[in-house]
Design an enzyme around this catalytic site. Structure first.
Site, short mmCIF file in Angstrom:
data_model
loop_
_atom_site.label_atom_id
_atom_site.label_comp_id
_atom_site.label_asym_id
_atom_site.label_seq_id
_atom_site.Cartn_x
_atom_site.Cartn_y
_atom_site.Cartn_z
N HIS A 1 0.93 -1.30 0.05
CA HIS A 1 -0.13 0.08 0.11
C HIS A 1 0.90 1.25 0.00
CE1 HIS A 1 -3.42 -2.43 0.55
NE2 HIS A 1 -3.29 -2.95 1.72
N ASP B 1 -4.19 -12.67 4.21
CA ASP B 1 -5.61 -12.28 4.61
C ASP B 1 -6.79 -12.53 3.82
OD1 ASP B 1 -4.32 -10.72 2.66
OD2 ASP B 1 -4.60 -8.82 3.91
N HIS C 1 -6.26 -7.38 -0.13
CA HIS C 1 -6.45 -5.78 -0.48
C HIS C 1 -5.69 -5.49 -1.95
CE1 HIS C 1 -6.78 -6.31 3.70
NE2 HIS C 1 -7.83 -5.42 3.84
N ASP D 1 -2.92 -10.74 -2.27
CA ASP D 1 -3.38 -10.14 -0.95
C ASP D 1 -4.78 -9.96 -0.80
OD1 ASP D 1 -2.20 -8.77 1.83
OD2 ASP D 1 -3.71 -7.70 0.95
ZN LIG Z 1 -4.02 -7.07 2.77
#
Ligand SMILES: [Zn+2]
Length: 339
Positions: free
Chosen positions: A157, A281, A194, A192
């Site tokens: 991120h 995750d 996200h 992932d």
């Molecule tokens: Zn994540």
């Protein structure tokens, strides 16, 4: 002899966030040092040596991050008055027309959201985490079939000039850009939970590094404003950024449909090497999960990656179900070593 070599430095766990701001409330952080021991134990049980990373200095880091941002990260906690609080957290976010006068204004610019508090050792930890990614990339460049950087804090991120989503330095992007010194074409596969908006932004106009991300639909889900299918890159990079969002509640079968679609894109690109931004995750019991990947599913992911026949540089990203990180890593690396 296991094909995987792994890297971790104890300095990384000096980064220990105390709280973070999300969806209107201060909450207990999930990206904590306790994530690491189960990963180390799983690797050790598999007979994998865990080495301290080599120091590659700042050049490969400043190749993907802005100088002003790096100066900010290095100095922010020192410049934050003690009586304001133990960690640097912003409640003001201004990118345009920011005069950058004072630590609050700089924080408003260089911190993108409330989930990346800077503590006294965050810079050292993030630096060591990036060195793990570079050390794993070195092994791949030297001919290893796979290598694993146990990166914490995670990185996908982190934007060229902004921290966010528990991330400060973009470990996967740093490794991918560094691998370009050895290989013509590098693919970054990001499964992932996200969307990795940092990797997307860093390579937005590049056609030599393909970014493919599989993630939960960002509508009302971090990072909220990026990760949609119509974000495809720009200029010569158009078409080299591929987002494969999944509706919340998607099955494991649907996840693997997207995973196969990602691998097909990487095959068409004819990548020389794959950097995997690995998040645990997506595990069905993870507090961040919006899909239902099982432990066996991580084994399947490892096997599919091994079957590509490409060198695989694994960079740790998310994964917050501490009780199952070890078993999920065991399955993943068991699968990756199966070919
Ligand atoms: Zn994540």
């Amino acid at each position: 002899m296991p094909a995987v070599k792994a890297y971790f430095d104890e300095t990384q766990n000096l980064h220990h966030p105390q709280s973070y701001l999300t969806r209107g409330a201060m909450r207990a952080p999930q990206e904590v040092p306790a994530r690491i021991p189960p990963l180390l134990a799983a690797l050790t049980d598999m007979g994998v040596d865990i080495d301290t990373p080599r120091d590659h200095g700042m050049r490969p880091i400043s190749a993907v991050h802005a100088m002003g941002y790096l100066r900010y990260l290095e100095s922010a906690h020192r410049r934050w008055p003690e009586d304001w609080g133990a960690e640097v957290i912003s409640n003001i976010y201004v990118r345009k027309n920011n005069p950058m006068k004072g630590i609050l204004a700089e924080t408003a610019y260089y911190i993108a959201d409330g989930s990346s508090p800077i503590g006294p050792d965050t810079w050292r930890a993030a630096y060591a985490s990036a060195q793990c990614a570079l050390s794993a990339a070195d092994d791949i460049a030297a001919g290893q079939t796979s290598a694993y950087a146990i990166c914490r804090p995670p990185g996908h991120h982190a934007r060229p000039d902004a921290a966010g989503g528990f991330c400060f330095l973009n470990n996967a992007a740093i490794a991918a850009d560094y691998l370009r010194e050895t290989y013509d074409k590098v693919a970054v596969l990001d499964p992932d939970m996200h969307h990795g908006q940092g990797i997307q932004e860093i390579f937005w106009e590049r056609d030599d590094i393909l970014y493919v991300s599989i993630h939960g639909d960002p509508t009302n889900f971090y990072p909220v404003v990026t990760g949609f299918e119509d974000e495809r890159g720009e200029g010569k990079g158009f078409g080299y950024n591929i987002n494969l969002p999944m509706p919340h509640g998607s099955s494991e079968e649907f996840f693997f449909d997207k995973f196969e679609e990602a691998l097909t894109a990487i095959r068409l690109f004819e990548a020389d090497v794959i950097v995997v931004a690995l998040g645990f995750d997506t595990y069905y019991e993870d507090p961040q999960a919006k899909v239902s990947v099982t432990s066996e599913g991580f084994g399947q992911m490892g096997r599919l990656l091994a079957a590509t026949g490409k060198p695989i540089c694994v960079i740790q990203e998310g994964g917050y179900d501490v009780d199952h990180l070890g078993i999920n890593a065991t399955h993943f690396f068991g699968g990756l070593n199966s070919e």
